[in-house]
Write a protein that holds these residues in place. Sequence first.
Motif, PDB file in Angstrom:
ATOM      1  N   UNK A  98      50.986  42.853  40.609  1.00 27.74           N
ATOM      2  CA  UNK A  98      51.793  42.392  41.740  1.00 27.74           C
ATOM      3  C   UNK A  98      52.633  41.211  41.255  1.00 27.74           C
ATOM      4  N   UNK A  99      53.827  41.493  40.754  1.00 27.45           N
ATOM      5  CA  UNK A  99      54.668  40.441  40.211  1.00 27.45           C
ATOM      6  C   UNK A  99      54.043  39.807  38.988  1.00 27.45           C
ATOM      7  N   UNK A 100      53.891  38.469  39.023  1.00 25.11           N
ATOM      8  CA  UNK A 100      53.304  37.751  37.892  1.00 25.11           C
ATOM      9  C   UNK A 100      51.787  37.734  37.912  1.00 25.11           C
ATOM     10  N   UNK A 101      51.183  38.469  38.849  1.00 24.45           N
ATOM     11  CA  UNK A 101      49.729  38.491  38.983  1.00 24.45           C
ATOM     12  C   UNK A 101      49.190  39.881  38.655  1.00 24.45           C
ATOM     13  N   UNK A 102      47.999  39.893  38.065  1.00 24.21           N
ATOM     14  CA  UNK A 102      47.297  41.139  37.808  1.00 24.21           C
ATOM     15  C   UNK A 102      45.894  40.991  38.380  1.00 24.21           C
ATOM     16  N   UNK A 128      49.213  28.633  39.240  1.00 26.66           N
ATOM     17  CA  UNK A 128      50.213  29.053  40.223  1.00 26.66           C
ATOM     18  C   UNK A 128      50.005  28.359  41.561  1.00 26.66           C
ATOM     19  N   UNK A 129      51.112  28.062  42.233  1.00 29.57           N
ATOM     20  CA  UNK A 129      51.077  27.446  43.558  1.00 29.57           C
ATOM     21  C   UNK A 129      50.179  26.211  43.573  1.00 29.57           C
ATOM     22  N   UNK A 130      50.534  25.221  42.773  1.00 29.53           N
ATOM     23  CA  UNK A 130      49.709  24.020  42.617  1.00 29.53           C
ATOM     24  C   UNK A 130      49.536  23.249  43.920  1.00 29.53           C
ATOM     25  N   UNK A 166      38.153  31.226  48.432  1.00 31.60           N
ATOM     26  CA  UNK A 166      39.019  30.347  47.657  1.00 31.60           C
ATOM     27  C   UNK A 166      38.951  30.738  46.188  1.00 31.60           C
ATOM     28  N   UNK A 167      40.106  30.803  45.561  1.00 35.04           N
ATOM     29  CA  UNK A 167      40.181  31.133  44.141  1.00 35.04           C
ATOM     30  C   UNK A 167      40.900  29.995  43.433  1.00 35.04           C
ATOM     31  N   UNK A 168      40.236  29.359  42.486  1.00 35.37           N
ATOM     32  CA  UNK A 168      40.827  28.242  41.764  1.00 35.37           C
ATOM     33  C   UNK A 168      41.231  28.692  40.361  1.00 35.37           C
ATOM     34  N   UNK A 169      42.498  28.552  40.062  1.00 36.32           N
ATOM     35  CA  UNK A 169      42.993  28.952  38.747  1.00 36.32           C
ATOM     36  C   UNK A 169      42.756  27.846  37.733  1.00 36.32           C
ATOM     37  N   UNK A 170      42.539  28.254  36.492  1.00 34.14           N
ATOM     38  CA  UNK A 170      42.486  27.322  35.386  1.00 34.14           C
ATOM     39  C   UNK A 170      43.135  28.000  34.183  1.00 34.14           C
ATOM     40  N   UNK A 171      43.519  27.214  33.175  1.00 31.03           N
ATOM     41  CA  UNK A 171      44.156  27.823  32.002  1.00 31.03           C
ATOM     42  C   UNK A 171      43.282  28.914  31.402  1.00 31.03           C
ATOM     43  N   UNK A 172      43.895  30.010  31.074  1.00 35.88           N
ATOM     44  CA  UNK A 172      43.142  31.161  30.580  1.00 35.88           C
ATOM     45  C   UNK A 172      42.446  30.860  29.265  1.00 35.88           C
ATOM     46  N   UNK A 173      43.023  29.984  28.455  1.00 40.66           N
ATOM     47  CA  UNK A 173      42.378  29.691  27.173  1.00 40.66           C
ATOM     48  C   UNK A 173      41.140  28.814  27.315  1.00 40.66           C
ATOM     49  N   UNK A 174      40.826  28.385  28.563  1.00 40.71           N
ATOM     50  CA  UNK A 174      39.572  27.663  28.799  1.00 40.71           C
ATOM     51  C   UNK A 174      38.389  28.612  28.887  1.00 40.71           C
ATOM     52  N   UNK A 175      38.653  29.909  29.058  1.00 42.08           N
ATOM     53  CA  UNK A 175      37.596  30.910  29.142  1.00 42.08           C
ATOM     54  C   UNK A 175      37.226  31.379  27.737  1.00 42.08           C
ATOM     55  N   UNK A 191      43.865  32.049  35.041  1.00 42.68           N
ATOM     56  CA  UNK A 191      42.928  33.035  35.554  1.00 42.68           C
ATOM     57  C   UNK A 191      42.033  32.407  36.606  1.00 42.68           C
ATOM     58  N   UNK A 192      41.518  33.236  37.491  1.00 42.09           N
ATOM     59  CA  UNK A 192      40.567  32.820  38.509  1.00 42.09           C
ATOM     60  C   UNK A 192      39.629  33.978  38.796  1.00 42.09           C
ATOM     61  N   UNK A 193      38.407  33.654  39.197  1.00 42.07           N
ATOM     62  CA  UNK A 193      37.407  34.686  39.443  1.00 42.07           C
ATOM     63  C   UNK A 193      36.610  34.363  40.698  1.00 42.07           C
TER      64      UNK A 193
END
Length: 366
Positions: A98-102, A128-130, A166-175, A191-193
């Motif tokens: 969905x756009x810039x999101x998967x 996204x959307x800080x 609630x989904x909190x994003x963090x830099x993907x390279x932190x995973x 990414x968020x989970x």
Amino acid sequence: MDNRYREELDRIRLTEESKGALAAALAARRSAPERRSRRAPLRRLAALAACVCLVLGLMNYPAIAAGAERVFRYILGVGAAETSASLLVQGEGISHGDGDFLYLIDGAYQRDGVLTVPLDVVSREESPDREAAMRYRLTVYDAEGERLPQVYRWDGELREFRGAETVRFQPLDAYSNWLAWTWLPQGYAGAASNCFLMGTEGSAGGPYTFDVDLYITGRGWQRTVWRGGTLELDTPQAVEATEASRTFAEGTVTALVGADGRSVSFYGELAPRLARQGETLIQLSVPTVWFVDERGNRYPCDQLRWSFSEVFWPEFRLAEQTEGEIVAIEVNEVYFNIVRTDQPQDSPQRQYMPDYNDLGWVIDLT
């Protein structure tokens, strides 16, 4: 859902002794030489602490105590599962752009009247959307088109929950898991989970259909980002596994390692003398394991996501490509979360968390 967890956490009256034990257990994580530095950020440890505390109210102590006497098998993506359990699992993972999101759903499963659906979201932006919190609502329908109630566990009971997670994003390279290794090379940065639980009483096990809706705090419902998805479940296949155990004063920790050496699940059994004293193991924690290949390279791996529907038997799956076959798994720390169920909730003797560091436990796979 974070707010609801905070509210429930406020109702759990942990003692200063228990809080101190938890803090000590988390602080005891010690650095080891790493082939790559992909340690989890501090906020992930804080989330781990919150999960440990929440177990006190979310789990059914007698059921867990009985589980320690049962025989387990290893199901990839689920971890240690009772051989007698009625269990259905998702086959291939599914995704929707969905756009810039998967949006990704992988590792969903159903047992004991609960459908557990993990939802991962990867974004082209790190955060996204800080300016506003993003929430997602998952609506699941059974084969007859009836909506399944979204639930959570409290004092061993299922309670319905209405709202968005609630989904909190963090830099993907932190995973340090498959999310990073799979999606970073494809241009995703954040990414968020989260995990959704659905009550399935009276359901035949699918196939299920679902919608995912986006809600932004202060702006309201935005749109349906994934409409008409299909989730199919089937009988699981136990993974051929190598079994290794280590005994501590509080009980035995058993590791089940997949045949290729790239996945491992742990479960714990409380020492019989403690069980006779009215104590219960409500969680076994293994914060990180190291996968070692035949060339001596060591690959750190953090455990898979938490699920509030199950006993917390940690599972790890190595996603990174290695230079050689995995020949050993190293475990340097474990800790137990034990509750004396015959003590009142506010008793200083109710909970304790013995931890073991610098174990040097090597599971030889050769």
